[in-house]
Design a protein around this motif. Structure first.
Motif, PDB file in Angstrom:
ATOM      1  N   ASP A 199     -52.790 -52.726-108.579  1.00 24.95           N
ATOM      2  CA  ASP A 199     -52.143 -51.369-108.716  1.00 24.95           C
ATOM      3  C   ASP A 199     -50.729 -51.380-108.710  1.00 24.95           C
ATOM      4  O   ASP A 199     -50.032 -50.480-108.829  1.00 24.95           O
ATOM      5  CB  ASP A 199     -52.840 -50.169-107.497  1.00 24.95           C
ATOM      6  CG  ASP A 199     -54.196 -50.169-107.603  1.00 24.95           C
ATOM      7  OD1 ASP A 199     -54.696 -50.130-108.829  1.00 24.95           O
ATOM      8  OD2 ASP A 199     -55.036 -50.043-106.685  1.00 24.95           O
ATOM      9  N   THR A 200     -50.164 -52.383-108.315  1.00 26.36           N
ATOM     10  CA  THR A 200     -48.487 -52.748-108.359  1.00 26.36           C
ATOM     11  C   THR A 200     -47.853 -52.480-109.466  1.00 26.36           C
ATOM     12  O   THR A 200     -48.385 -52.628-110.519  1.00 26.36           O
ATOM     13  CB  THR A 200     -48.190 -53.970-107.805  1.00 26.36           C
ATOM     14  OG1 THR A 200     -46.817 -53.904-107.609  1.00 26.36           O
ATOM     15  CG2 THR A 200     -48.608 -55.221-108.690  1.00 26.36           C
ATOM     16  N   GLN A 201     -46.947 -51.888-109.401  1.00 24.35           N
ATOM     17  CA  GLN A 201     -46.200 -51.301-110.481  1.00 24.35           C
ATOM     18  C   GLN A 201     -44.798 -52.109-110.839  1.00 24.35           C
ATOM     19  O   GLN A 201     -44.249 -52.079-111.792  1.00 24.35           O
ATOM     20  CB  GLN A 201     -45.605 -49.864-110.510  1.00 24.35           C
ATOM     21  CG  GLN A 201     -46.978 -48.888-110.688  1.00 24.35           C
ATOM     22  CD  GLN A 201     -47.802 -48.860-111.772  1.00 24.35           C
ATOM     23  OE1 GLN A 201     -47.119 -48.823-112.847  1.00 24.35           O
ATOM     24  NE2 GLN A 201     -49.270 -49.153-111.512  1.00 24.35           N
ATOM     25  N   GLU A 202     -44.584 -52.980-109.644  1.00 27.89           N
ATOM     26  CA  GLU A 202     -43.181 -54.051-109.770  1.00 27.89           C
ATOM     27  C   GLU A 202     -43.382 -54.979-108.721  1.00 27.89           C
ATOM     28  O   GLU A 202     -44.334 -55.106-107.834  1.00 27.89           O
ATOM     29  CB  GLU A 202     -42.028 -52.903-109.302  1.00 27.89           C
ATOM     30  CG  GLU A 202     -42.349 -52.481-108.159  1.00 27.89           C
ATOM     31  CD  GLU A 202     -41.094 -51.582-107.679  1.00 27.89           C
ATOM     32  OE1 GLU A 202     -40.579 -50.825-108.622  1.00 27.89           O
ATOM     33  OE2 GLU A 202     -40.477 -51.495-106.467  1.00 27.89           O
ATOM     34  N   LEU A 203     -42.603 -55.965-108.809  1.00 26.25           N
ATOM     35  CA  LEU A 203     -42.401 -57.069-107.966  1.00 26.25           C
ATOM     36  C   LEU A 203     -41.028 -56.916-107.418  1.00 26.25           C
ATOM     37  O   LEU A 203     -40.020 -56.924-108.176  1.00 26.25           O
ATOM     38  CB  LEU A 203     -42.516 -58.388-108.753  1.00 26.25           C
ATOM     39  CG  LEU A 203     -43.792 -58.919-109.302  1.00 26.25           C
ATOM     40  CD1 LEU A 203     -43.596 -60.503-109.799  1.00 26.25           C
ATOM     41  CD2 LEU A 203     -44.739 -59.112-107.953  1.00 26.25           C
ATOM     42  N   GLY A 204     -41.087 -57.035-106.099  1.00 20.16           N
ATOM     43  CA  GLY A 204     -39.803 -56.879-105.385  1.00 20.16           C
ATOM     44  C   GLY A 204     -39.386 -58.339-105.023  1.00 20.16           C
ATOM     45  O   GLY A 204     -40.024 -59.641-105.302  1.00 20.16           O
TER      46      GLY A 204
ATOM     47  N   GLN B  55     -50.015 -57.895-114.215  1.00 22.08           N
ATOM     48  CA  GLN B  55     -51.187 -57.600-114.018  1.00 22.08           C
ATOM     49  C   GLN B  55     -51.493 -57.561-112.301  1.00 22.08           C
ATOM     50  O   GLN B  55     -52.250 -56.714-111.964  1.00 22.08           O
ATOM     51  CB  GLN B  55     -51.898 -59.000-114.320  1.00 22.08           C
ATOM     52  CG  GLN B  55     -51.791 -59.076-116.055  1.00 22.08           C
ATOM     53  CD  GLN B  55     -52.637 -60.122-116.431  1.00 22.08           C
ATOM     54  OE1 GLN B  55     -52.409 -61.483-116.219  1.00 22.08           O
ATOM     55  NE2 GLN B  55     -53.843 -59.617-117.266  1.00 22.08           N
ATOM     56  N   TYR B  56     -51.029 -58.318-111.507  1.00 19.35           N
ATOM     57  CA  TYR B  56     -51.179 -58.257-110.158  1.00 19.35           C
ATOM     58  C   TYR B  56     -50.321 -58.653-109.552  1.00 19.35           C
ATOM     59  O   TYR B  56     -49.465 -59.813-109.577  1.00 19.35           O
ATOM     60  CB  TYR B  56     -52.554 -58.574-109.722  1.00 19.35           C
ATOM     61  CG  TYR B  56     -52.738 -60.137-109.857  1.00 19.35           C
ATOM     62  CD1 TYR B  56     -52.265 -61.093-109.015  1.00 19.35           C
ATOM     63  CD2 TYR B  56     -53.580 -60.621-110.979  1.00 19.35           C
ATOM     64  CE1 TYR B  56     -52.430 -62.259-109.110  1.00 19.35           C
ATOM     65  CE2 TYR B  56     -53.607 -61.855-111.206  1.00 19.35           C
ATOM     66  CZ  TYR B  56     -53.355 -62.676-110.396  1.00 19.35           C
ATOM     67  OH  TYR B  56     -53.599 -64.202-110.479  1.00 19.35           O
ATOM     68  N   ARG B  57     -49.847 -58.210-107.904  1.00 18.23           N
ATOM     69  CA  ARG B  57     -48.924 -58.738-107.145  1.00 18.23           C
ATOM     70  C   ARG B  57     -49.680 -59.661-106.036  1.00 18.23           C
ATOM     71  O   ARG B  57     -50.978 -59.011-105.572  1.00 18.23           O
ATOM     72  CB  ARG B  57     -48.171 -57.909-106.343  1.00 18.23           C
ATOM     73  CG  ARG B  57     -47.321 -58.475-105.289  1.00 18.23           C
ATOM     74  CD  ARG B  57     -46.579 -57.253-104.425  1.00 18.23           C
ATOM     75  NE  ARG B  57     -47.367 -56.535-103.854  1.00 18.23           N
ATOM     76  CZ  ARG B  57     -47.813 -57.121-102.549  1.00 18.23           C
ATOM     77  NH1 ARG B  57     -47.516 -58.098-101.966  1.00 18.23           N
ATOM     78  NH2 ARG B  57     -48.709 -55.850-101.932  1.00 18.23           N
ATOM     79  N   LEU B  58     -49.437 -60.938-105.757  1.00 17.29           N
ATOM     80  CA  LEU B  58     -50.451 -61.747-105.083  1.00 17.29           C
ATOM     81  C   LEU B  58     -49.989 -61.583-103.490  1.00 17.29           C
ATOM     82  O   LEU B  58     -48.584 -61.769-103.376  1.00 17.29           O
ATOM     83  CB  LEU B  58     -50.233 -63.144-105.256  1.00 17.29           C
ATOM     84  CG  LEU B  58     -51.068 -64.330-104.629  1.00 17.29           C
ATOM     85  CD1 LEU B  58     -52.484 -63.982-104.670  1.00 17.29           C
ATOM     86  CD2 LEU B  58     -50.811 -65.528-104.960  1.00 17.29           C
TER      87      LEU B  58
END
Length: 429
Positions: free
Chosen positions: A378-383, A365-368
């Motif tokens: 708008d993030t598509q992935e978590l690094g 849903q989102y990156r914090l």
């Protein structure tokens, strides 16, 4: 105000003492490892040969002081770089309480290690350098401690000796942090001026700061109330192991071992077993081969039931009128811990209390942004080391609570099925 006792007695009645887990956090070179070394030294919790080895190493490096950080920075790479990399756990006790310290890394690239060390902490100890004040990393660690719902936070303004114990410097940092902490979920905040190197306000009150009217750090750690932080209302007992002794003396014995995650268990209580839904009553509770009258978090006990039910590892014992809702849809904040990013449709193994299942990432849903608390929709992935809100679908129902309600039944880890490596830690919303 009287100073705390610093000399440990000849014998400590550890059976009557409670336990405080606390994690240190802060920027690189703020003095976390030195502070822990000072606590261990001044509370008489290190051996003479350990101190002699540290003193010899300090002299060989040309220092005119004893480098107490060497007591905790045990890895060779840590000593070479002068930074903490892995979580170092240290144990000590005073006449009032037992302690487990997690010395967590301050460097941004080791945020995942900091999350690991703080996940079980009752108290978070954030250090800041009095000369530089709040930094991006100290704010970042305060946010993580808030996300992990660590109930008590201490801001230790370190290296006060390098600013001539100036009260205005301390007040400025305290007021700035108070303003920042108002945006976070921090129920209990204490600010203490210290010098880890000199020992000011660490174990005993400092005469160099007569303007400070509060307690020393150790006195606060000894007296902070943590018993009410645990959920004592909602009974949760994840079954870890079925105890069936193979001996003639105990051939009828059947018990269910585990750690109490919530509520209070007593013989005679009516309970329900999930996922089967069968009910029974507690016949007895055993601890160290003795029967006890009650069990509460975080005690590890063996529970016996009056009925011979089909109970196995991963099941949950709870109250019939107050059971967690079994669900296969998990909405959680996830801290990602590996170089391969988390992406939607990804399949992983999930471990929740003692229960294992497989999970698929339904949606990211989102990156914090930890520094600004901004949500990147708008993030598509978590690094690596990033935190975001993730929706999962599991192959089997999990018996969950919200993380803010119960940190044990509200958390989980994600595991790479191919390598068996833990790749994520989640907090259920």
């Amino acid at each position: 105000m009287t100073a705390p006792v610093t000399d440990a007695p000849e014998t400590l009645d550890e059976s009557r003492m409670d336990l405080l887990r606390f994690a240190t956090a802060g920027s690189v070179d703020d003095g976390k490892s030195t502070l822990i070394g000072r606590l261990l030294l001044d509370s008489k919790a290190i051996f003479e040969d350990q101190l002699e080895a540290v003193e010899a190493t300090s002299q060989s490096k040309g220092y005119d002081y004893t480098d107490l950080a060497l007591l905790t920075d045990g890895l060779r790479s840590e000593r070479e770089q002068g930074i903490t990399i892995d979580v170092a756990y240290r144990y000590f006790a005073t006449p009032r309480r037992k302690f487990i310290i997690a010395d967590t890394p301050g460097h941004v690239q080791y945020t995942r290690n900091m999350v690991t060390g703080a996940s079980t902490a009752d108290l978070g100890l954030v250090l800041v350098d009095a000369r530089s004040g709040l930094t991006e990393q100290s704010r970042r660690h305060a946010v993580i401690l808030s996300l992990l719902r660590v109930p008590h936070l201490v801001l230790a303004v370190n290296k006060m000796d390098l600013v001539d114990y100036d009260e205005d410097t301390f007040n400025k940092i305290r007021d700035e942090f108070d303003t920042f902490a108002a945006k976070l979920a921090i129920p209990d905040l204490t600010v203490i001026p210290i010098s880890a190197l000199k020992g000011d306000n660490v174990v005993t009150r400092s005469e160099a700061m007569p303007w400070y009217q509060g307690t020393s750090l150790l006195h606060h750690l000894e007296n902070v109330h943590v018993a009410s932080d645990r959920d004592l209302v909602d009974t949760r007992f994840p079954v870890q192991y079925v105890v069936r002794p193979k001996s003639d003396e105990f051939h009828d014995y059947r018990g269910y071992a585990g750690q109490v995650a919530g509520g209070v268990l007593k013989p005679g209580d009516e309970v329900q077993v999930l996922p089967s839904g069968f009910t029974s009553k507690i016949a007895g509770i055993d601890l160290h081969e003795q029967s006890i009258d009650e069990a509460f978090p975080p005690m590890s006990v063996t529970v016996r039931l009056t009925d011979d039910l089909d109970v196995s590892r991963g099941d949950m014992i709870c109250r019939p009128q107050n059971a967690p809702t079994p669900t296969q849809d998990i909405d959680a904040m996830v801290c990602w811990m590996t170089n391969q990013p988390l992406r939607p449709r990804q399949k992983l193994a999930i471990k929740h209390t003692t229960r294992n299942a497989r999970a698929m990432v339904k949606d990211l849903q989102y990156r914090l942004d930890i520094n600004t608390l901004h949500r990147d929709l708008d993030t598509q992935e978590l690094g690596l080391n990033e935190i975001g809100r993730v929706k999962l679908r599991t192959t089997a129902p999990l018996f969950v609570d919200a993380y803010e309600k119960n940190r044990t039944t509200g958390s989980f880890i994600l595991i790479d099925e191919a390598t068996g490596v833990t790749v994520g830690a989640g907090m259920i919303l």
